[in-house]
Design a protein around this motif. Sequence first.
Motif, mmCIF file in Angstrom:
data_model
loop_
_atom_site.group_PDB
_atom_site.id
_atom_site.type_symbol
_atom_site.label_atom_id
_atom_site.label_comp_id
_atom_site.label_asym_id
_atom_site.label_seq_id
_atom_site.Cartn_x
_atom_site.Cartn_y
_atom_site.Cartn_z
ATOM 1 N N LEU A 305 17.503 13.043 69.919
ATOM 2 C CA LEU A 305 16.763 14.042 70.705
ATOM 3 C C LEU A 305 17.371 15.431 70.543
ATOM 4 N N ALA A 306 18.690 15.506 70.623
ATOM 5 C CA ALA A 306 19.375 16.801 70.487
ATOM 6 C C ALA A 306 19.208 17.358 69.070
ATOM 7 N N ALA A 307 19.305 16.493 68.067
ATOM 8 C CA ALA A 307 19.127 16.931 66.675
ATOM 9 C C ALA A 307 17.707 17.428 66.446
ATOM 10 N N ALA A 308 16.724 16.719 67.012
ATOM 11 C CA ALA A 308 15.323 17.100 66.827
ATOM 12 C C ALA A 308 15.040 18.484 67.405
ATOM 13 N N GLU A 309 15.664 18.798 68.544
ATOM 14 C CA GLU A 309 15.453 20.125 69.135
ATOM 15 C C GLU A 309 15.964 21.221 68.210
ATOM 16 N N VAL A 310 17.151 21.003 67.636
ATOM 17 C CA VAL A 310 17.801 22.102 66.904
ATOM 18 C C VAL A 310 17.195 22.335 65.515
ATOM 19 N N ILE A 311 16.598 21.320 64.897
ATOM 20 C CA ILE A 311 16.054 21.519 63.540
ATOM 21 C C ILE A 311 14.664 22.146 63.554
ATOM 22 N N GLN A 312 14.119 22.357 64.767
ATOM 23 C CA GLN A 312 12.784 22.953 64.838
ATOM 24 C C GLN A 312 12.809 24.468 65.083
ATOM 25 N N HIS A 313 14.011 25.056 64.963
ATOM 26 C CA HIS A 313 14.121 26.516 65.067
ATOM 27 C C HIS A 313 15.324 26.976 64.245
ATOM 28 N N ILE A 314 15.395 28.262 63.989
ATOM 29 C CA ILE A 314 16.534 28.831 63.262
ATOM 30 C C ILE A 314 17.766 28.821 64.164
ATOM 31 N N GLY A 315 18.913 28.471 63.588
ATOM 32 C CA GLY A 315 20.170 28.474 64.340
ATOM 33 C C GLY A 315 20.605 27.082 64.742
ATOM 34 N N ALA A 316 21.903 26.935 64.938
ATOM 35 C CA ALA A 316 22.499 25.609 65.127
ATOM 36 C C ALA A 316 22.837 25.276 66.574
ATOM 37 N N ARG A 317 22.259 26.024 67.504
ATOM 38 C CA ARG A 317 22.517 25.749 68.918
ATOM 39 C C ARG A 317 21.197 25.649 69.678
ATOM 40 N N PRO A 318 21.156 24.820 70.718
ATOM 41 C CA PRO A 318 19.882 24.587 71.421
ATOM 42 C C PRO A 318 19.345 25.840 72.094
ATOM 43 N N LEU A 319 18.015 25.932 72.112
ATOM 44 C CA LEU A 319 17.354 27.066 72.763
ATOM 45 C C LEU A 319 16.820 26.695 74.146
ATOM 46 N N VAL A 320 16.859 25.406 74.470
ATOM 47 C CA VAL A 320 16.408 24.939 75.790
ATOM 48 C C VAL A 320 17.486 24.020 76.361
ATOM 49 N N SER A 321 17.349 23.650 77.606
ATOM 50 C CA SER A 321 18.299 22.723 78.234
ATOM 51 C C SER A 321 18.089 21.318 77.668
ATOM 52 N N LEU A 322 19.090 20.813 76.956
ATOM 53 C CA LEU A 322 18.995 19.454 76.421
ATOM 54 C C LEU A 322 19.033 18.432 77.558
ATOM 55 N N GLN A 323 19.708 18.780 78.649
ATOM 56 C CA GLN A 323 19.755 17.882 79.801
ATOM 57 C C GLN A 323 18.349 17.667 80.362
ATOM 58 N N ASP A 324 17.587 18.749 80.465
ATOM 59 C CA ASP A 324 16.214 18.630 80.964
ATOM 60 C C ASP A 324 15.367 17.780 80.021
ATOM 61 N N LEU A 325 15.514 18.021 78.708
ATOM 62 C CA LEU A 325 14.775 17.221 77.720
ATOM 63 C C LEU A 325 15.113 15.740 77.859
ATOM 64 N N ALA A 326 16.413 15.452 77.977
ATOM 65 C CA ALA A 326 16.862 14.055 78.065
ATOM 66 C C ALA A 326 16.346 13.388 79.339
ATOM 67 N N LYS A 327 16.287 14.144 80.429
ATOM 68 C CA LYS A 327 15.765 13.586 81.688
ATOM 69 C C LYS A 327 14.258 13.282 81.551
ATOM 70 N N GLN A 328 13.549 14.174 80.865
ATOM 71 C CA GLN A 328 12.113 13.969 80.659
ATOM 72 C C GLN A 328 11.856 12.684 79.857
ATOM 73 N N GLN A 329 12.780 12.385 78.930
ATOM 74 C CA GLN A 329 12.641 11.190 78.083
ATOM 75 C C GLN A 329 13.241 9.941 78.731
ATOM 76 N N GLY A 330 13.813 10.110 79.937
ATOM 77 C CA GLY A 330 14.410 8.980 80.627
ATOM 78 C C GLY A 330 15.736 8.528 80.043
ATOM 79 N N LEU A 331 16.389 9.419 79.274
ATOM 80 C CA LEU A 331 17.657 9.048 78.647
ATOM 81 C C LEU A 331 18.862 9.422 79.502
ATOM 82 N N LEU A 332 18.665 10.342 80.427
ATOM 83 C CA LEU A 332 19.714 10.694 81.398
ATOM 84 C C LEU A 332 19.074 10.747 82.771
#
Length: 333
Positions: A305-332
């Motif tokens: 999930l974290a890798a998928a977020e970062v490869i969809q934009h320029i730069g090697a750091r997340p542009l959104v809260s990965l914690q929020d993404l993970a909660k939406q997916q039920g992973l955290l």
Amino acid sequence: MADAKYDVLGIGNAIFDVLVQTDEAFLARHGMTKGSMQLIDEARATAIYGDMGVATEISGGSAANTIVGIGSLGARAAYVGKVKDDQIGKLYVHDIRAAGVAFNTPAAKDGPATGCSYILVTGDGERTMNTYLGAAQDLSPADIDPAEVAAAGIVYLEGYLWDPKNAKDAFVKAAQIAHDARRKVALTLSDSFCVDRYRDEFLDLMRKGVVDLVFANESELHSLYMTSDFDTALKQLRNDVNLGVVTRSEKGCVVISGDSVVAPPASPIDKVVDTTGAGDLFAAGFLVGLVRKVGHENAGRLGALAAAEVIQHIGARPLVSLQDLAKQQGLLV
């Protein structure tokens, strides 16, 4: 890890990324091997920068990207890396602290400038890196604070640290302190060209138990064991390390531990824009999964999930809260 001040402490080359989207002709003109990371001197750095178009400039460094990802996932993170007390170095310190990461390594007052990596991203999203280590190569055992290392549940080290001699000594010192404090040590192999340079030393670290967990992608795994057969290489990895994680791009990953083998899938994406940081952010997700004790399958999914977020934009750091993404997916939770 309840008794730890930090969930993960990363140690790496503190590098400022200069990214530009370009074409194969640029790589050919400068004699670059597509998809590789090569070390360059200041003169070559100047030549490449002078020929680059409009660039995106952002703090980077492999382990630092991972640690920022860990912070974005809501875990407690710290980082050790060397910058110079110059304009780029000050920006680097600001960026990593703004991400909620503890960063206390003193900046160098003299010597080479803060390190930079000139990253060329071609139309297929593949990144080719040219790294001037600069001040990063002056990270030394003196920069390793035993109390800080012992206070981290997992110490995470990047293979790129094996290039500068002083950093190599810092790496070994940190691993020893971590194990004395009954903590875990993780290593990412970083790059197949890095593995080519230090294959025997990496295998030695694994076989002697200096590292407990190894992250590799397929090309790094093949380079490590000098075989093109995936299953053969995976079998050898299982014999050499307590826990091994191999990323396979769109095929997901394979996690091996003793007799256990799980293969979590990749996360779906719309379009690959820039693969810079994919492995770094995967490691972030997986490590947070380990810390949160969600099991190897879900740790792999968190990494994906974290890798998928970062490869969809320029730069090697997340542009959104990965914690929020993970909660939406039920992973955290």
